[in-house]
Each structure stands twice: as structure tokens, then as C-alpha cells.
Enzyme design. Structure first.
Site, PDB file in Angstrom:
ATOM      1  N   GLU A 262       0.802  -1.226   0.000  1.00  0.00           N
ATOM      2  CA  GLU A 262       0.000   0.000   0.000  1.00  0.00           C
ATOM      3  C   GLU A 262       0.836   1.278   0.000  1.00  0.00           C
ATOM      4  OE1 GLU A 262       0.354  -2.283   2.397  1.00  0.00           O
ATOM      5  OE2 GLU A 262       0.269  -1.437   4.416  1.00  0.00           O
ATOM      6  N   HIS A 286      -8.067  -3.988  -1.242  1.00  0.00           N
ATOM      7  CA  HIS A 286      -7.327  -4.084   0.017  1.00  0.00           C
ATOM      8  C   HIS A 286      -6.276  -2.964   0.121  1.00  0.00           C
ATOM      9  CE1 HIS A 286      -5.360  -6.373   3.336  1.00  0.00           C
ATOM     10  NE2 HIS A 286      -4.283  -5.790   2.861  1.00  0.00           N
ATOM     11  N   GLU A 287      -5.440  -2.850  -0.890  1.00  0.00           N
ATOM     12  CA  GLU A 287      -4.372  -1.835  -0.820  1.00  0.00           C
ATOM     13  C   GLU A 287      -4.967  -0.430  -0.781  1.00  0.00           C
ATOM     14  OE1 GLU A 287      -1.871  -3.254   0.052  1.00  0.00           O
ATOM     15  OE2 GLU A 287      -2.246  -5.248  -0.778  1.00  0.00           O
ATOM     16  N   HIS A 290      -6.102   0.472   2.648  1.00  0.00           N
ATOM     17  CA  HIS A 290      -4.985   0.873   3.512  1.00  0.00           C
ATOM     18  C   HIS A 290      -4.728   2.385   3.462  1.00  0.00           C
ATOM     19  CE1 HIS A 290      -3.125  -2.626   5.309  1.00  0.00           C
ATOM     20  NE2 HIS A 290      -2.917  -3.254   4.170  1.00  0.00           N
ATOM     21  N   GLU A 309      -3.842  -4.502   9.306  1.00  0.00           N
ATOM     22  CA  GLU A 309      -4.309  -5.518   8.369  1.00  0.00           C
ATOM     23  C   GLU A 309      -5.728  -6.016   8.680  1.00  0.00           C
ATOM     24  OE1 GLU A 309      -2.951  -5.899   5.638  1.00  0.00           O
ATOM     25  OE2 GLU A 309      -0.943  -5.081   5.999  1.00  0.00           O
ATOM     26  N   ASP A 366       9.230 -10.374  10.072  1.00  0.00           N
ATOM     27  CA  ASP A 366       8.960 -11.184   8.881  1.00  0.00           C
ATOM     28  C   ASP A 366       8.719 -12.651   9.250  1.00  0.00           C
ATOM     29  OD1 ASP A 366       9.023  -9.190   6.881  1.00  0.00           O
ATOM     30  OD2 ASP A 366      11.213  -9.173   6.945  1.00  0.00           O
ATOM     31  N   TYR A 374      -4.506 -10.577   9.877  1.00  0.00           N
ATOM     32  CA  TYR A 374      -5.472 -10.248   8.834  1.00  0.00           C
ATOM     33  C   TYR A 374      -6.857 -10.792   9.179  1.00  0.00           C
ATOM     34  CZ  TYR A 374      -1.569  -9.181   5.627  1.00  0.00           C
ATOM     35  OH  TYR A 374      -0.456  -8.646   5.035  1.00  0.00           O
TER      36      TYR A 374
END
Ligand code: BES
Ligand code: ZN
Length: 592
Positions: A262, A286-287, A290, A309, A366, A374
Site C-alpha cells: 500500500e 485491500h491496498e 490501507h 491488516e 517477517d 489479517y
């Protein structure tokens, strides 16, 4: 002294950077950026300033007009990198750091021409989330600090640079190069710094939106995303006026490790979204969402990632409902449920990574990444919405955006705000279980539709020999086919696979969600006719969402394990560093 973000050397007692001026020279031959970063404080400051760096070579640090100042680099730490401590003299307004990035900078992937569609020119893209901005720029690499920025990027003539910012002109530069200027007037967290350089063309989609891609793909990208203005309008209905002026998109080469990112004013997208039938545009929804949930109201650190998220998935599915109805929305939730179950399974021995409010001291964000923030997060948001009703929740979302716009917040701040605005709602939905306990609460909202129930029943009866009819198959939309495949038993026989491929024409699908779901089933079944297609996909596409399950499913048989190792050996030089790490982890988990 206090370090509030476990993933940054940022000290909350020290001055915050307010603005950043960047000069970046992009050197494809040496795979490095020659950078000058000027950090402005918007005030007179002095004393120690701790910045994050990783793999950066610091050449000089000076206060413009006053000359060099003392600095020191701390020891390399495995996750954080090296602290760069500057000692700012009295009355410092800004400080300029000259530096070089490393060819291994995790934020940057340098592509050879052969890794692009056009095969003519190299390509560079950045991916700063979660904590990789420090491999690109020395900075306070925590979302607790927000900066506006301007940048001057010098690239070889013939290439175009884009950033997570508005364009501010371009001009020829000495030495057969070209300079592109950018301005991002709104304050953003460092993880939203973004840059891409390549042979690029663009098409306007609406007065405030255009798509960028390599010339070879720009027409299909423009077709695929033609509905973006409609989505922006729907998102504005949920959240209020779009706060970033333009919404542009960039379609990257296939090694891009995510589906979308995003970056403000310039969403980055995987080319696997170009299915040819607009069936994967939920990633754009979705993006786009954001732009509010994440970029406008931001998680204070990765320990609160679900605020970004979870809210965004909820918003994505609300946009889906408005555009395509609640049956489509229910299919979206069903796909999410599958992703959630897979992640809960993957983290079954690490339950502390399945809570929403994470504690990540000593943990690489990560490595903590999964579908849990999410999907569990979205279910908490949906539970609150159900509890108070759509209308009240809609007003709440508007107030939430107003109260926290351009700030970065913690789960605790969020809960305090909910308690003020919707007293009792957190308790009523059992928020504590979502936030602080592993797994998914029994009471989590369930999304059903008649069609979803039919697909589930049909897939569950596969072992009894029940198959969809040709008529049913012909009527399925891509999302319905995908949900059907996801609900099939994970362990099929080669004969099952032959039936599926013969009747559903799966091998040639342009929708990567369907293709990869199919290839994952085929890999687990040791179904040899799929091996060439598996090799093709794994050699070309670097999206981690596809690599993880596909390499995972190849772990079940000696022959498929050998295939996976062989493909990885050949393909991994072309993978992004993040993808390479994920696949290495999967291969190491194979039985010996
Ligand atoms: N912000 C994420 C991508 C990300 C997450 C990058 C964590 C680095 C670290 C982006 O918004 C995202 O969630 N992308 C998804 C899209 C999907 C949920 C529709 C993806 O890439 O698959
Ligand atoms: Zn997201």
C-alpha cells in the site's frame, strides 16, 4: 531512555525527524544507491540521535553550514542492524548523511533484464515493510515517527522512477542520466517509503488514478484495473474523502514478493493479478483501503500490525459486498478462513504468534508474518460491527479516522477509544480473547451463504465419489471454483487430479489463486503431469503467498522433494531475499 519499538533503535526521549530530503543515485552496474539523506527536525535540537541502519556504508555526517559532526556505528544486531548514533550540536535544524546501500539491501531487489517482461532493461523496486527502510535510508525506522519527504532520483536515461509520492518534475542530468523529483507532503511512517525504477509506461484510469507497468503489460493492466475509480468512491463512502490526492498503481515484475503493498499514492502490485477477467481485484480494494486503515491511521509498531491488516481486510470485504453483493463477500471470508486455519496450523507450536496484540522482542517481524492479524483481526472488527449495528459502527469508523488521522497508535489506544465511543462493546464480543489469547474464539462471526454451503457440501462429498456436474462447473465464477478447490481433501490421488484437470481445465488457468491451489493439490498427490507447470510457476513467480504452500506441498514424496530442491537451486537467484528465506525454511522442514 526508552525504546518503545522492539524493532528500532528509536529513543522516545530524542528529537523526531519531521521531514526528509533525499538524493538517490541509482547504480544498476554496482547494484547500489548513492544516497544523501537530510533529516529535518522542524525545530532547534541537540544531543544524541539514534538512527536505524542495516548494511549501509556511512560516508559523512554533517550539519549543513556548520560542517561534519561526530557519529558512530554500533555493533551489528541480527534483526535490527546497526545503530547510527549522531551527536547533534546545539541549535541543529537538520543533519545530512551521505551513504551507500549494500547490494544485499533487503529493501531492494535488483532485476536483470531477463527478469522483466520486456527483457531490455534492468529493474529496481523497494519493499520497506516491515523493517527494511533502514537498508535504504538511515532513519528512525519505526512507525512511531512520521515524516514528509521530497526526493531527487537519478537513473540511467530511458528509465523511469516512481515513488510513494507525487511527481514534481523530471529533467536530463549529466552523464547520460535523468533525474526525477518527488514530493510527499503528508507525514508517513518509514515503511511507506518506496521507489521503483524501470522501463515504464502509464495509462490514465480516471482523473486521479493511473496505472504504471512495463510497456508490454500496461494495456492489460489498464483493462484489469479499469474499475478502480468505482472502488475509490466506495471506499470514500466507508471512510470519508480520499486523503492522499492521487491513487496510482504500479505493476511490478513477477518476483515481487507480495500481492500488493500500500505505498501511498503508488500501490505496488504483483503481475499475477492480471488474470484477464478482473477476478483478483480484491487485492486492489485491500491496498486502497490501507489509504485509511494503515497509511492514515497507522500501527505504532509491528506488535500492533493487526490494526493495519485486520481493519483493511474488513474494509476490503465491505467494499466487495458493496460492489458485488454479500454472496461474493461470503466467499471472501471463506477464503480467509482457509488462510487463517493454515496459519494457525503453521504456528501450532508458537501460540504466542497467534494473538493479535503481539510481543515481538527478539523476533523478526517477517518471521511472525501470517494471515492471523489479517483474518483474526478482521473477525474482531466484524464482531464489533455486528454487536453495535452497521450504522453505529459506520459512525464509529469515521470518528476513529478523524481522531487518529496521521498518527500511529497501539492496540491499547484503540481499545480506550472503542470503550469511550462504544462502551461495553469490547467486553460483549470477548475482545480480550482475540487480542491476548491464541487461536480463534468460538464466538467469532461466521459468514455464510447458500452457495457457500452448497460448495462446501459438494467438496466434502468428494471421498464418496460425488463430483460437480458439467453444468455446475460451467456456472462457477472464479471465486466459487477457488473455494471448491480449497474445501477438497488435501490428499488426493493422481486419478483424482486427472479428473479435476480434465473437467476443470486447471493447468491453463490465468487466475493464479486457482492455478496455485490446483498445483498445490497436484504436488501433494505426486501427480507427475503437473510437474512442468509447477516448475514454470516456481521459476517465474516470487510471491510468497504462492511459494510457501507450493513448496510445502512438494514435501510429501521423495520425488517431489527432489523436484522442489532442483527448482529452488535454479530459481532462487531470481527470488527476492525475503522469498528465498521463506522457501529455505520450508525446504529445511522436509523430512530428511
Ligand atoms: N502491507 C501488506 C503487505 C506486507 C505485509 C508487506 C507485511 C510486508 C510485510 C499488504 O497490504 C497486504 O496485505 N498484501 C496482501 C494482499 C491481500 C491480503 C489482499 C498480499 O500481499 O497478499
Ligand atoms: Zn494489507
Amino acid at each position: 531512555m526508552h525504546r518503545p519499538d522492539p524493532h528500532s533503535f528509536y529513543e522516545s526521549s530524542q528529537p523526531k525527524t519531521r521531514r526528509l530530503r533525499l538524493k538517490l543515485g541509482v547504480d544498476f552496474d554496482r547494484k547500489r544507491i548513492e544516497g544523501e539523506a537530510t533529516l529535518e527536525f522542524g525545530d532547534s535540537v541537540q544531543g544524541d540521535l539514534d538512527l536505524d541502519t542495516k548494511g549501509l556504508e556511512i560516508l559523512s555526517v554533517k550539519v549543513p553550514g556548520a560542517g561534519p559532526i561526530p557519529w558512530s556505528l554500533g555493533e551489528e544486531q541480527p534483526i535490527l542492524g546497526r545503530r547510527l548514533r549522531l551527536t547533534l550540536p546545539a541549535d541543529t535544524q537538520e543533519v545530512a548523511i551521505s551513504y551507500l546501500t549494500s547490494p544485499e539491501a533487503m529493501a531492494l531487489q535488483w532485476l536483470e533484464p531477463a527478469q522483466t517482461e520486456g527483457r531490455q532493461a534492468p529493474f529496481l523496486f523497494s519493499q520497506c515493510q516491515q523493517i527494511h527502510a533502514r537498508t535504504l535510508v538511515p532513519c528512525q525506522d519505526t512507525p512511531m515517527v512520521r515524516i514528509s519527504y521530497q526526493a531527487e532520483v537519478t537513473v540511467p536515461e530511458g528509465l523511469t522512477a516512481v515513488m510513494s509520492a507525487g511527481p514534481a518534475g523530471d529533467a536530463p542530468a549529466p552523464g547520460g542520466r535523468h533525474v526525477f523529483r518527488f514530493a510527499m507532503p503528508q507525514p508517513i511512517p518509514s515503511y511507506l517509503l518506496a521507489l521503483a525504477v524501470g522501463r515504464l509506461a502509464s495509462r490514465d484510469l480516471s482523473p486521479r488514478s493511473r496505472v504504471w507497468a512495463e510497456p508490454e503489460t500496461v494495456a492489460s493492466a489498464a483493462w484489469e484495473f479499469a474499475g478502480v475509480e468505482d472502488m475509490i468512491a466506495k471506499a470514500e463512502g466507508l471512510f470519508g474523502a480520499y486523503p492522499w490526492d492521487r491513487y496510482d498503481m504500479l505493476v511490478l515484475p513477477p518476483s515481487f514478493p507480495y500481492g500488493g503493498m500500500e505505498n501511498p499514492r503508488m500501490t505496488f502490485l504483483t503481475p499475477t493479478l492480471l488474470a484477464g477477467d478482473r477476478s483478483l481485484v480484491d487485492v486492489v480494494a485491500h491496498e486502497l483501503a490501507h489509504s485509511w486503515t494503515g497509511n492514515l491511521v497507522t500501527n505504532a509498531s509491528m506488535e500492533h500490525f493487526w490494526l493495519n491488516e485486520g481493519f483493511t481486510v474488513w474494509a476490503e470485504r465491505r467494499i466487495l459486498r458493496i460492489l458485488h453483493g454479500s454472496d461474493e463477500e461470503a466467499l471472501g471470508w471463506a477464503m480467509g478462513q482457509k488462510a487463517l486455519e493454515d496459519s494457525l496450523e503453521r504456528f501450532k507450536d508458537e501460540p504466542h504468534l497467534t494473538v493479535l496484540r503481539l510481543h515481538l522482542e527478539g523476533i523478526d517481524p517477517d518471521d511472525a508474518f501470517s494471515s492471523i492479524p489479517y483474518e483474526k483481526g478482521a473477525r474482531l472488527v466484524a464482531a464489533l460491527e455486528r454487536e453495535v449495528g452497521e450504522e453505529r459502527f459506520h459512525r464509529f469508523i469515521r470518528d476513529y479516522m478523524d481522531a487518529f488521522r496521521f498518527t500511529s497508535i497501539t492496540t491499547e489506544q484503540f481499545c480506550t477509544f472503542v470503550e469511550e465511543q462504544l462502551p461495553g462493546a469490547l467486553k460483549a464480543v470477548g475482545a480480550d480473547a482475540y487480542l491476548h489469547h491464541p487461536g480463534l474464539p468460538e464466538t467469532a462471526p461466521v459468514f455464510r451463504s447458500a452457495q457457500l454451503d452448497r460448495l462446501t457440501a459438494l467438496a466434502e462429498r468428494w471421498p464418496e465419489g460425488v463430483r460437480p456436474t458439467g453444468e455446475q462447473i460451467a456456472a462457477w465464477k472464479p471465486a466459487e471454483l477457488l473455494v471448491y478447490l480449497q474445501k477438497l481433501p488435501r490428499q488426493l490421488t493422481p486419478a483424482d487430479c486427472a479428473w479435476l484437470d480434465g473437467n476443470l481445465a486447471l493447468m491453463g488457468r490465468g487466475n493464479y489463486e486457482i492455478l496455485v491451489e490446483w498445483l498445490t493439490l497436484a504436488a501433494a498427490a505426486d501427480y507427475e503431469p503437473a510437474f512442468p507447470r509447477i516448475r514454470e510457476v516456481l521459476s517465474k513467480v516470487g510471491r510468497m503467498k504462492y511459494l510457501r504452500p507450493l513448496y510445502g506441498a512438494l514435501g510429501g514424496h521423495a520425488r517431489t522433494r527432489a523436484l522442489a530442491r532442483e527448482i529452488f537451486a535454479a530459481a532462487s537467484p531470481g527470488y527476492h531475499g525475503l522469498s528465498r528465506r521463506v522457501v529455505q525454511g520450508v525446504l529445511e522442514s522436509y523430512p530428511a
